[in-house]
Design a protein around this motif. Sequence first.
Motif, PDB file in Angstrom:
ATOM      1  N   ALA A   1       0.683  -1.167   0.071  1.00 16.71           N
ATOM      2  CA  ALA A   1       0.045  -0.098   0.182  1.00 16.71           C
ATOM      3  C   ALA A   1       1.038   1.330  -0.198  1.00 16.71           C
ATOM      4  CB  ALA A   1      -0.768   0.031   1.127  1.00 16.71           C
ATOM      5  N   MET A   2       0.377   2.270  -0.857  1.00 18.47           N
ATOM      6  CA  MET A   2       1.525   3.249  -1.030  1.00 18.47           C
ATOM      7  C   MET A   2       0.806   4.648  -1.097  1.00 18.47           C
ATOM      8  SD  MET A   2       2.238   2.901  -4.900  1.00 18.47           S
ATOM      9  CE  MET A   2       2.989   1.039  -4.906  1.00 18.47           C
ATOM     10  N   LEU A   3       1.436   5.909  -0.914  1.00 18.20           N
ATOM     11  CA  LEU A   3       0.523   6.951  -1.076  1.00 18.20           C
ATOM     12  C   LEU A   3       0.131   6.967  -2.659  1.00 18.20           C
ATOM     13  CD1 LEU A   3       2.720   9.346   1.111  1.00 18.20           C
ATOM     14  CD2 LEU A   3       0.615   8.134   1.641  1.00 18.20           C
ATOM     15  N   PRO A   4      -0.931   7.952  -2.808  1.00 20.83           N
ATOM     16  CA  PRO A   4      -1.349   7.874  -4.075  1.00 20.83           C
ATOM     17  C   PRO A   4      -0.786   8.954  -5.394  1.00 20.83           C
ATOM     18  CG  PRO A   4      -2.691   9.165  -2.885  1.00 20.83           C
ATOM     19  CD  PRO A   4      -1.904   8.675  -1.708  1.00 20.83           C
ATOM     20  N   HIS A   5       0.304   9.349  -4.738  1.00 20.62           N
ATOM     21  CA  HIS A   5       1.057  10.629  -5.634  1.00 20.62           C
ATOM     22  C   HIS A   5       1.674  10.345  -6.946  1.00 20.62           C
ATOM     23  CE1 HIS A   5       0.309  12.570  -2.038  1.00 20.62           C
ATOM     24  NE2 HIS A   5       1.331  12.382  -1.220  1.00 20.62           N
ATOM     25  N   GLN A   6       1.807   8.985  -7.242  1.00 20.57           N
ATOM     26  CA  GLN A   6       2.103   8.715  -8.593  1.00 20.57           C
ATOM     27  C   GLN A   6       0.914   7.747  -9.429  1.00 20.57           C
ATOM     28  OE1 GLN A   6       6.951   8.132  -8.538  1.00 20.57           O
ATOM     29  NE2 GLN A   6       5.965   6.508  -7.567  1.00 20.57           N
ATOM     30  N   GLY A   7      -0.049   7.976  -8.849  1.00 22.42           N
ATOM     31  CA  GLY A   7      -1.059   7.058  -9.459  1.00 22.42           C
ATOM     32  C   GLY A   7      -0.816   5.537  -9.897  1.00 22.42           C
ATOM     33  N   ALA A   8      -0.365   4.969  -8.790  1.00 21.68           N
ATOM     34  CA  ALA A   8       0.325   3.781  -9.236  1.00 21.68           C
ATOM     35  C   ALA A   8      -0.170   2.415  -8.506  1.00 21.68           C
ATOM     36  CB  ALA A   8       1.975   3.808  -9.280  1.00 21.68           C
ATOM     37  N   GLY A   9      -1.040   2.735  -7.332  1.00 25.18           N
ATOM     38  CA  GLY A   9      -1.066   1.595  -6.265  1.00 25.18           C
ATOM     39  C   GLY A   9      -1.740   0.471  -7.046  1.00 25.18           C
ATOM     40  N   ALA A  10      -2.833   0.779  -7.777  1.00 18.57           N
ATOM     41  CA  ALA A  10      -3.744  -0.193  -8.479  1.00 18.57           C
ATOM     42  C   ALA A  10      -2.843  -0.943  -9.456  1.00 18.57           C
ATOM     43  CB  ALA A  10      -4.995   0.217  -8.940  1.00 18.57           C
ATOM     44  N   GLY A  11      -2.221   0.025 -10.253  1.00 19.38           N
ATOM     45  CA  GLY A  11      -1.390  -0.516 -11.259  1.00 19.38           C
ATOM     46  C   GLY A  11      -0.387  -1.582 -10.855  1.00 19.38           C
TER      47      GLY A  11
END
Length: 241
Positions: free
Chosen positions: A125-135
């Motif tokens: 789980a990561m912060l959403p700042h790269q829009g990459a979590g679901a990816g």
Amino acid sequence: MVDSLQLREAFRIKGIDEHLVDVPQMYLGLDGHILTFPVRKGRIVNVVAFTSDRSQPEPTWPADAPWVREASQREMLDAFAGWGDAPRALLGCIPAPTLWALHDLPELPGYVHGRVALIGDAAHAMLPHQGAGAGQGLEDAYFLARLLGDSRTETGNLPELLGAYDDLRRPHACRVQRTTVETGELYELRDPIVGADEQLVGEILATRFDWLWNHDLDADVAEARLRMGWEAHEQIALRQG
Ligand SMILES: Cc1cc2nc3c(=O)[nH]c(=O)nc-3n(C[C@H](O)[C@H](O)[C@H](O)COP(=O)(O)OP(=O)(O)OC[C@H]3O[C@@H](n4cnc5c(N)ncnc54)[C@H](O)[C@@H]3O)c2cc1C
């Protein structure tokens, strides 16, 4: 979610370029940033406004505090006091915001235990700042599906297969987690080198995500297949025609 017609009108009244309604935008400031992008064919604009409290290096959310709560528009506007006309007009279109706590995980020392493997947010789980979590979660799933779906997978070689997943996917996902934190620092003008140098921020952001977006996942799968000895099998099969 803001009605784009309403936002267009709010921008027009303030003399703000209405084109900003139609394209993704990131408004950057000290300890805050606001992300907007059009959805539903431009009829709605999705808005996420972030503020960061950097008074503690490793902040923890109180266990009894809700992760999401209603907030007032005044509270939100106060958090962005002193920001420019466009972000203020934007936030003025949101009468009943909700406040979300952001959580992430530390980099885990392993994703696999016996025959159990963690994927997705459970692993990274990561912060959403790269829009990459679901990816990243989808990349885990793709990687495992390509290997587990192979007819040569059996109980006996499962540890090796999951070991390859851990070896190949974990360093990558951890790098995404790490750089996501750093990207948040960059957006909020807290990068230790770049600071508030707007031009440099722009130059860095132009290419910062290339490694992430262009990652060759099939090369990771091929590497895993090689470790499993499957590539050699295929080469033999090819030679045999
Ligand atoms: C504000 C914000 C913006 C984001 N923007 C992006 C973005 O632009 N791009 C992107 O790629 N990612 C983005 N993400 C991250 C993305 O939402 C997550 O990485 C993704 O949803 C994780 O998927 P997941 O399936 O691993 O976990 P989850 O989505 O958390 O799914 C886990 C599911 O398991 C269920 N569950 C939990 N416990 C149990 C149980 N015991 N039994 C049964 N079910 C259970 C939960 O209810 C949940 O439905 C964003 C996240 C946030 C917070």
